[in-house]
Design a protein around this motif. Structure first.
Motif, short mmCIF file in Angstrom:
data_model
loop_
_atom_site.label_atom_id
_atom_site.label_comp_id
_atom_site.label_asym_id
_atom_site.label_seq_id
_atom_site.Cartn_x
_atom_site.Cartn_y
_atom_site.Cartn_z
N ASN A 1 0.86 -1.29 0.05
CA ASN A 1 0.05 -0.03 0.18
C ASN A 1 0.81 1.33 0.16
O ASN A 1 0.44 2.12 0.36
N GLN A 2 1.99 1.25 -0.53
CA GLN A 2 3.01 2.39 -0.65
C GLN A 2 2.48 3.57 -1.27
O GLN A 2 2.20 4.64 -0.74
N THR A 3 1.67 3.42 -2.41
CA THR A 3 1.08 4.34 -3.36
C THR A 3 -0.04 4.96 -2.29
O THR A 3 -0.28 6.47 -2.25
N ARG A 4 -0.95 4.27 -1.73
CA ARG A 4 -2.16 4.75 -0.78
C ARG A 4 -1.54 5.54 0.21
O ARG A 4 -2.06 6.48 0.74
N ILE A 5 -0.49 5.07 1.06
CA ILE A 5 0.15 5.53 2.06
C ILE A 5 0.64 7.10 1.75
O ILE A 5 0.46 7.90 2.43
N ALA A 6 1.39 6.98 0.49
CA ALA A 6 2.03 8.44 0.33
C ALA A 6 0.95 9.22 -0.26
O ALA A 6 1.10 10.33 0.26
N ASP A 7 -0.21 8.92 -0.85
CA ASP A 7 -1.21 9.81 -1.10
C ASP A 7 -1.84 10.45 0.23
O ASP A 7 -2.14 11.52 0.36
N LEU B 1 -0.76 10.44 3.31
CA LEU B 1 0.32 11.04 3.98
C LEU B 1 0.37 12.46 3.49
O LEU B 1 0.33 13.51 4.46
N GLY B 2 0.45 12.72 2.13
CA GLY B 2 0.62 14.17 1.48
C GLY B 2 -0.83 14.66 1.85
O GLY B 2 -0.69 15.97 2.28
N ARG B 3 -2.19 14.23 1.77
CA ARG B 3 -3.36 14.84 2.15
C ARG B 3 -3.46 15.29 3.54
O ARG B 3 -3.91 16.25 3.87
N PHE B 4 -2.90 14.22 4.50
CA PHE B 4 -3.03 14.55 5.93
C PHE B 4 -2.27 15.84 6.19
O PHE B 4 -2.71 16.75 7.01
N ILE B 5 -0.77 15.77 5.52
CA ILE B 5 -0.36 16.92 5.81
C ILE B 5 -0.77 18.27 5.25
O ILE B 5 -0.75 19.39 6.09
N GLU B 6 -1.33 18.22 4.20
CA GLU B 6 -1.87 19.50 3.78
C GLU B 6 -3.17 19.78 4.27
O GLU B 6 -3.54 21.05 4.41
N VAL B 7 -4.11 19.05 4.90
CA VAL B 7 -5.09 19.29 5.65
C VAL B 7 -4.91 19.52 6.98
O VAL B 7 -5.58 20.61 7.30
N ASN B 8 -3.94 19.22 7.57
CA ASN B 8 -3.89 19.34 8.91
C ASN B 8 -2.61 20.14 9.41
O ASN B 8 -2.76 20.81 10.35
N SER C 1 2.00 18.77 -0.76
CA SER C 1 1.26 17.53 -0.86
C SER C 1 1.65 16.39 -1.82
O SER C 1 2.12 15.34 -1.57
N LYS C 2 1.57 16.70 -3.17
CA LYS C 2 2.11 16.18 -4.18
C LYS C 2 3.63 15.87 -4.16
O LYS C 2 3.96 14.67 -4.47
N PHE C 3 4.33 16.70 -3.59
CA PHE C 3 5.86 16.47 -3.68
C PHE C 3 6.14 15.34 -2.61
O PHE C 3 6.80 14.43 -2.87
N ILE C 4 5.39 15.42 -1.41
CA ILE C 4 5.71 14.45 -0.34
C ILE C 4 5.17 13.05 -0.71
O ILE C 4 5.84 12.29 -0.55
N ALA C 5 4.03 13.05 -1.45
CA ALA C 5 3.53 11.87 -1.88
C ALA C 5 4.57 11.17 -3.03
O ALA C 5 4.92 9.97 -3.03
N ASP C 6 4.95 12.12 -3.83
CA ASP C 6 6.04 11.57 -5.14
C ASP C 6 7.12 11.12 -4.28
O ASP C 6 7.84 10.07 -4.96
#
Length: 432
Positions: free
Chosen positions: A98-104, A106-113, A377-382
């Motif tokens: 689930n690396q891709t899902r975790i990355a996305d 994580l990025g959204r979590f940092i962006e929102v919170n 967010s996208k940078f962290i996910a990538d």
């Protein structure tokens, strides 16, 4: 250290505790595995001796349940990072799969919170940016470094201005603005400022000195005498009347000039005051004077020498700046250093300006974060998606794996106690 351990240590790079963490993780794993093996041995021994020693049945029940609990928790911990025993069991190797899902997420979590407008502004308001700037500028060494940097850029800036055609544009704009200036009223204002406190009387004094020097000049006197001789009848010239008249004229004029210079309230000075005031008033109100002044201005600005003068001034300024920039005792650099230091000190002593600056920093930085947070967010996910799976798994395991191993201990203890309790209930209610 194994190859996997070396890989994890290399991923951390700057983490000086990597070796300690890896060693602690290996020890905890060994102890957990040894505890599980011990439970198996205790179960086997207790079960084999249960016939001779009935009380060992309780020990066997505890050890059996502890073994089952330990194995179950071992499976759960291992399933987070890899496939237990390499078997393709569904819903195992959860983190790598689930690396891709975790990355996305994580990025959204940092962006929102973390990058939401409220928390960002609240955190930015805690920073006194203006004081940091003031302290930085007030430091003489830093101010000198900044001035050196600015001075090095000035010649390049001037060269860019020339290449871009900005110099010609600025010159043309200056001339256009000068053409819009009404010369007559401006001249009137300048003359009025000049005549305050009767400063124009110094000009009148200089004028009387010039006349005095003229009256004492031999050539001028000879010319005046010749003019008088031409105007007098011939009979008067026989008696040298021209010399007499010239002497009287020069003496009277000299005496008058002396009186004027000695008397600040002389009528001639008052007459000069009235003449200047009237001239200023005409400059301010007369349309004829205004038209004449405009013609003079347009003729003056149309002369090619004016544009050449502007170019010469620019070239002289550039040469001075370029020479001063490379000098050891650059005046521009010294003045800039002093200016930066003074700005820092003034800023440090003015809380209102600091408050305004801090508010400006907060607005600017908050707006920047708001506009860029999706990119962050996208940078962290990538970045997370590009991590090597083995390194990512090992990194997570190394940092939280030791705590996860304690789950195995807890599983053995809780499982053993549960097994013991169930066995006791069985013996208490079912056997009887």
């Amino acid at each position: 250290m194994s190859q996997q351990d070396a890989t994890a240590s290399g991923l951390l790079g700057a983490d000086k505790d990597a070796e300690v963490k890896l060693a602690a993780l290996r020890r905890t794993k060994f102890v957990a595995a040894a505890a599980l093996a011990f439970c198996v041995v205790v179960f086997a021994v207790s079960k084999s001796l249960e016939g001779s020693y009935p009380w060992l049945a309780f020990i066997a029940a505890f050890a059996e349940a502890a073994t089952i609990g330990g194995l179950a928790d071992w499976y759960a911990v291992v399933a987070l990072f890899k496939r237990p025993l390499g078997l393709p069991i569904p819903h195992t190797a959860i983190i790598p799969e689930n690396q891709t899902r975790i990355a996305d997420n994580l990025g959204r979590f940092i962006e929102v919170n973390f990058l939401a407008p409220g928390p960002v502004r609240e955190k930015l308001n805690e920073v006194d940016f203006a004081s940091l700037v003031a302290d930085w500028l007030a430091d003489e060494e830093r101010a000198a470094g900044l001035s050196r940097f600015v001075v090095r850029l000035v010649p390049q800036t001037l060269g860019a201005i020339e290449q871009s055609g900005l110099r010609g544009f600025v010159t043309q704009r200056m001339l256009e603005q000068m053409e819009k200036v009404q010369v007559a009223p401006l001249a009137a204002e300048l003359l009025e400022a000049f005549t305050e406190d009767r400063r124009h009387q110094k000009l009148f004094d200089e004028f009387t000195r010039v006349i005095g020097r003229f009256l004492n000049d031999e050539q001028a006197l000879a010319a005046m005498r010749e003019k008088i001789r031409e105007e007098l009848p011939s009979l008067f010239n026989l008696f040298r009347a021209d010399a007499y008249l010239l002497k009287k004229i020069v003496a009277s004029a000299g005496s008058l000039l002396e009186e004027v210079r000695a008397d600040p309230d002389h009528p001639m000075r008052e007459e000069f005051d009235r003449f200047v005031a009237k001239f200023i008033e005409r400059l301010r109100q007369s349309k004829e004077y205004a038209r004449r002044a405009e013609r003079l201005k347009r003729g003056f600005l149309a002369r090619p020498e004016i544009r050449e003068l502007a170019h010469d001034m620019w070239d002289s300024l550039r040469r001075f700046i370029e020479q001063d920039a490379v000098a050891d005792n650059s005046m521009i650099r010294q003045h800039l250093t002093g200016m930066f230091i003074e700005v820092g000190r003034h800023l440090a002593g003015d809380p209102q300006i600091r408050g305004d600056m801090n508010q400006g920093f907060v607005v600017a930085l908050a707006s920047f974060v708001e506009s860029q947070k999706s990119g962050v967010s996208k940078f962290i996910a990538d970045q997370v998606k590009r991590w090597d799976l083995a390194q990512l798994t090992r990194l997570i395991e190394m940092n939280i794996g030791r705590d996860l191993q304690y789950i195995r201990f807890n599983g053995m203890i809780i499982g053993g106690l549960a097994g013991l309790a169930l066995y006791a209930v069985e013996r208490l209610f079912l056997v009887n």
